[in-house]
Write an enzyme that holds these catalytic residues in place. Structure first.
Site, PDB file in Angstrom:
ATOM      1  N   PHE A 126       0.860  -1.193   0.000  1.00 46.10           N
ATOM      2  CA  PHE A 126       0.000   0.000   0.000  1.00 46.10           C
ATOM      3  C   PHE A 126       0.901   1.250   0.000  1.00 46.10           C
ATOM      4  CE2 PHE A 126      -2.831   3.136   2.003  1.00 46.10           C
ATOM      5  CZ  PHE A 126      -3.999   2.928   1.279  1.00 46.10           C
ATOM      6  N   ASP A 197       0.815  -4.785   8.584  1.00 51.75           N
ATOM      7  CA  ASP A 197      -0.298  -3.858   8.388  1.00 51.75           C
ATOM      8  C   ASP A 197      -1.558  -4.703   8.234  1.00 51.75           C
ATOM      9  OD1 ASP A 197      -2.236  -2.081   7.442  1.00 51.75           O
ATOM     10  OD2 ASP A 197      -0.776  -0.868   6.334  1.00 51.75           O
ATOM     11  N   TYR A 222     -11.625   2.080  10.532  1.00 49.13           N
ATOM     12  CA  TYR A 222     -12.788   2.616   9.805  1.00 49.13           C
ATOM     13  C   TYR A 222     -13.231   1.725   8.648  1.00 49.13           C
ATOM     14  CZ  TYR A 222      -8.980   4.515   6.892  1.00 49.13           C
ATOM     15  OH  TYR A 222      -7.842   4.660   6.149  1.00 49.13           O
ATOM     16  N   LYS A 223     -12.524   0.590   8.441  1.00 52.93           N
ATOM     17  CA  LYS A 223     -12.915  -0.338   7.376  1.00 52.93           C
ATOM     18  C   LYS A 223     -13.879  -1.371   7.966  1.00 52.93           C
ATOM     19  CE  LYS A 223      -8.866   0.775   4.663  1.00 52.93           C
ATOM     20  NZ  LYS A 223      -7.431   0.587   4.460  1.00 52.93           N
ATOM     21  N   ARG A 371     -13.337  -3.809  -6.768  1.00 49.54           N
ATOM     22  CA  ARG A 371     -13.275  -4.506  -5.478  1.00 49.54           C
ATOM     23  C   ARG A 371     -14.675  -4.633  -4.885  1.00 49.54           C
ATOM     24  NH1 ARG A 371      -9.163  -1.906  -1.334  1.00 49.54           N
ATOM     25  NH2 ARG A 371     -10.818  -0.348  -1.458  1.00 49.54           N
TER      26      ARG A 371
HETATM   27  C1  LIG Z   1      -6.594   1.790   4.256  1.00 48.65           C
HETATM   28  C2  LIG Z   1      -5.139   1.464   4.482  1.00 48.65           C
HETATM   29  C3  LIG Z   1      -4.307   2.345   5.179  1.00 48.65           C
HETATM   30  C4  LIG Z   1      -4.851   3.697   5.605  1.00 48.65           C
HETATM   31  O1  LIG Z   1      -4.035   4.430   6.405  1.00 48.65           O
HETATM   32  P1  LIG Z   1      -4.587   5.726   7.179  1.00 48.65           P
HETATM   33  O2  LIG Z   1      -3.365   6.480   7.454  1.00 48.65           O
HETATM   34  O3  LIG Z   1      -5.269   5.233   8.425  1.00 48.65           O
HETATM   35  O4  LIG Z   1      -5.536   6.439   6.277  1.00 48.65           O
HETATM   36  C5  LIG Z   1      -3.008   1.954   5.429  1.00 48.65           C
HETATM   37  N1  LIG Z   1      -2.535   0.761   4.997  1.00 48.65           N
HETATM   38  C6  LIG Z   1      -3.313  -0.097   4.293  1.00 48.65           C
HETATM   39  C7  LIG Z   1      -2.763  -1.406   3.828  1.00 48.65           C
HETATM   40  C8  LIG Z   1      -4.630   0.238   4.004  1.00 48.65           C
HETATM   41  O5  LIG Z   1      -5.403  -0.592   3.315  1.00 48.65           O
END
Ligand SMILES: *Cc1c(COP(=O)(O)O)cnc(C)c1O
Length: 404
Positions: A126, A197, A222-223, A371
């Site tokens: 990511f 992560d 938040y997911k 997705r």
């Molecule tokens: C959604 C997501 C994030 C988001 O990070 P924020 O800083 O909380 O917005 C980070 N890593 C992965 C793999 C994600 O899917």
């Protein structure tokens, strides 16, 4: 049970041990919401908890609310979500965003491996993970970031010079699950520490950080956890590491005696030292409300339903795959797939728009991914059946049938 008709779906839903939880969500009518892996929907309990935090705790309680629960929220919420990732209640803190937490744990881990000069990740991680690794390396001077081409080639990049391996457990595009136990062991055998992560894992797939002897983890709330837009992330550090840990953004909320207002930093014992400044209490209240639902969830039933729903979706789409009309981008083997299903199509973006006009909300990811997030707390087999029908229609008709 094998599902071959919509009636079978209704049957499966009527026996669903999680079936009643759907009533706790405030979902709009006429929508199949397949975006719960991006932004989880609102629960009644989160709405009520925020209302209470605003009118009661802030409005009435004012400053004393800091000492009647607010101060402890980052730790108490961390303890509540620990069971979802196989962590101990004293190993998780809710704080900051996943991005900021990554920065903290990368540098905290690097400080535990002085003399080693490399970080390892994979090239398609990511973006925020990649940016934070690069920045942490730059801040520290002559660090090297090694980006392996893929999970398989990690083994060639991990050696005695590696301080930290940082990876995402469930790939945000393809939903592929990385073998956490194996990779953690591979890194440990070279003396490196590992950061996972878990943004697309928590509340979605089984995770057992304790069993894997994982060192660090971070992830979103938040997911799948439905904590609300921008709800703070969580950070995990194994308790065996706590006493030696330092993090690069020390603040008064992570001090051993914050109300002594001492001029020099002395880290709080345990995971609390990962706190920096004042947390967003209203967002934490929303997360607390959504965890009222999560506290009721039998995880075995959750993962079983996730697999049942995603298998149903794939089986219903199989005719499209074999006709070459759309491609499955996720692993076909359910044990290697997270809780979303990814497809590829050259008109992916237009197809997602056509689906939305039929009430099926999915998302598009560059360059050609669709997705479909499978969140078992509120999705039913009938929803997946209907989404598959809609998808088959729009793929067969083409994204813009009127203008074709
Ligand atoms: C959604 C997501 C994030 C988001 O990070 P924020 O800083 O909380 O917005 C980070 N890593 C992965 C793999 C994600 O899917």
């Amino acid at each position: 049970m094998s599902i071959t008709t919509r009636r079978d779906c209704e049957q499966a839903d009527s026996h669903d041990p999680l079936g009643t939880l759907r009533d706790r969500f405030l979902l709009p009518d006429g929508v199949v919401y397949l975006l719960g892996n991006s932004l989880g929907p609102l629960t009644e309990s989160a709405a009520a908890r925020v209302e209470r935090a605003v009118r009661g705790e802030w409005g009435e309680g004012l400053l004393r609310s800091w000492h009647e629960g607010w101060w402890d929220l980052p730790s108490s919420l961390g303890a509540r979500l620990a069971r979802l990732i196989g962590a101990g209640p004293d190993e998780v803190l809710v704080t900051d965003s996943t991005s900021v937490d990554l920065y903290k744990v990368i540098l905290a881990a690097a400080m535990l491996r002085p003399g080693r000069r490399a970080f390892v990740t994979v090239a398609d991680n990511f973006p925020t993970d990649l940016y934070m690794l690069d920045e942490a390396a730059a801040i520290h001077g002559d660090y090297e970031v090694r980006r392996a081409a893929n999970i398989e080639s990690l083994v060639d990049t991990i050696d005695e010079d590696v301080a930290v391996v940082e990876l995402t457990h469930v790939d945000y595009r393809t939903a592929r699950v990385a073998p956490m136990a194996e990779i953690t062991k591979l890194a440990h055998d070279c003396g490196a520490l590992v950061i996972w992560d878990l943004s697309h894992s928590i509340g979605a797939v089984p995770v057992d950080l304790g069993e894997c002897e994982a060192d660090f983890a971070v992830g979103c709330t938040y997911k799948y956890l439905n904590g609300g837009p921008g709800s703070p992330a969580f950070v995990f550090a194994a308790s065996r590491l706590h006493s030696e840990l330092l993090q690069p953004i020390p603040g008064w909320h992570g001090h051993a005696r914050p109300f002594a207002f001492e001029p020099f930093y002395d880290p709080a014992p345990g995971i609390r030292r990962f706190a920096s400044g004042s947390p967003p209490i209203l967002s934490l209240a929303a997360l607390a409300g959504s965890l009222d639902v999560w506290d009721l969830v039998d995880l075995g039933a959750l993962f079983e339903k996730s697999r049942s729903l995603s298998e149903l979706l794939i089986v219903r789409l199989e005719p499209l795959f074999s006709a070459g009309q759309i491609e499955l981008a996720s692993p076909r083997d359910v044990s290697q797939r997270g809780s979303h299903v990814a497809l590829r199509h050259r008109d992916a973006e237009a197809l997602v728009a056509s689906l939305a006009s039929r009430g099926v909300l999915a998302d598009f990811r560059e360059p050609d991914f669709i997705r479909l997030g499978i969140a078992p707390l509120y999705l039913r087999h009938v929803d997946i059946w209907d989404a598959a029908e809609a998808l088959a229609d729009v793929v067969t008709a083409g994204p813009n049938p009127q203008s074709a």
